[in-house]
Design an enzyme around this catalytic site. Structure first.
Site, PDB file in Angstrom:
ATOM      1  N   SER A  99     -16.392  -4.254   5.717  1.00 17.09           N
ATOM      2  CA  SER A  99     -14.947  -4.026   5.719  1.00 17.09           C
ATOM      3  C   SER A  99     -14.689  -2.546   5.544  1.00 17.09           C
ATOM      4  CB  SER A  99     -14.289  -4.806   4.581  1.00 17.09           C
ATOM      5  OG  SER A  99     -14.596  -4.223   3.327  1.00 17.09           O
ATOM      6  N   ASP A 100     -13.520  -2.117   5.981  1.00 19.01           N
ATOM      7  CA  ASP A 100     -13.095  -0.768   5.645  1.00 19.01           C
ATOM      8  C   ASP A 100     -12.728  -0.802   4.166  1.00 19.01           C
ATOM      9  OD1 ASP A 100     -12.356   1.852   5.776  1.00 19.01           O
ATOM     10  OD2 ASP A 100     -11.052   1.612   7.506  1.00 19.01           O
ATOM     11  N   TRP A 101     -12.831   0.300   3.482  1.00 18.63           N
ATOM     12  CA  TRP A 101     -12.634   0.328   2.039  1.00 18.63           C
ATOM     13  C   TRP A 101     -11.331  -0.342   1.630  1.00 18.63           C
ATOM     14  CZ3 TRP A 101     -16.728   1.223  -0.691  1.00 18.63           C
ATOM     15  CH2 TRP A 101     -17.756   1.934  -0.106  1.00 18.63           C
ATOM     16  N   SER A 103      -9.950  -3.073   2.268  1.00 23.99           N
ATOM     17  CA  SER A 103      -9.129  -3.760   3.265  1.00 23.99           C
ATOM     18  C   SER A 103      -9.364  -5.258   3.291  1.00 23.99           C
ATOM     19  CB  SER A 103      -9.407  -3.196   4.653  1.00 23.99           C
ATOM     20  OG  SER A 103     -10.730  -3.515   5.055  1.00 23.99           O
TER      21      SER A 103
END
Length: 178
Positions: A99-101, A103
């Protein structure tokens, strides 16, 4: 084509890997945690997924980072259609999905369990210590950190990624090990 070339070039150096990001339709920064890119299946495949498909099929990046956004009303991190059916089953991606940080939209009862079951959650700094404490409590109480069958799939991918990096690095230092 450019992403595939960059990934191939970087990963041609032992022990180096690339993350292709932000999968997919992540075209806006304003309100990115709540925006939804609503696109037809044809536009999704011919425009937005095409670059990722080329990179994955020709260069095999080590990781793919899912974006913050939603596609057609579903967060990419939680999209079984995009992450499992398209990325893994259709394209044969074997690497790790992250995942993106901060998110990840997780199961509220278990913040360690991603809804899609195929994404390694990259925790925000403020959440990392809470997650670590939760795992430590499980280990202290039960002797192990319990994981669901769903979590096993990305743990296997993570282990494969680590082993891939280790095997490359062992080859680099084999002369020192003998």
């Amino acid at each position: 084509m450019l992403a595939a070339a960059v990934v191939s070039g970087v990963q041609s150096h032992p022990g180096k890997g690339c993350s292709v990001k932000h999968f997919v339709c992540n075209n806006c920064e304003l309100n990115r945690n709540y925006s939804s890119s609503n696109v037809t299946e044809r536009a999704l495949r011919e425009i937005y997924l095409k670059g990722f498909e080329i990179a994955v099929k020709t260069a095999s990046p080590m990781t793919v980072m899912a974006g913050y956004n939603m596609v057609n009303g579903t967060y990419v991190n939680n999209s079984n259609d995009l992450l499992v059916k398209v990325l893994r089953e259709e394209w044969g991606f074997q690497g790790l999905v992250v995942s993106d940080w901060d998110s990840m939209k997780a199961d509220p009862k278990d913040p360690m369990k991603p809804v899609s079951g195929d994404v390694l959650k990259a925790p925000a700094a403020r959440k990392a210590s809470a997650l670590r404490r939760q795992m430590q409590r499980q280990i202290q109480r039960h002797g192990v950190c319990e994981v669901s069958g769903v979590q096993v799939c990305f743990l296997v991918n993570l282990i494969q990624l680590i082993l891939q990096c280790i095997s490359v690095n062992i080859e680099l230092f084999r002369c020192y090990l003998e």
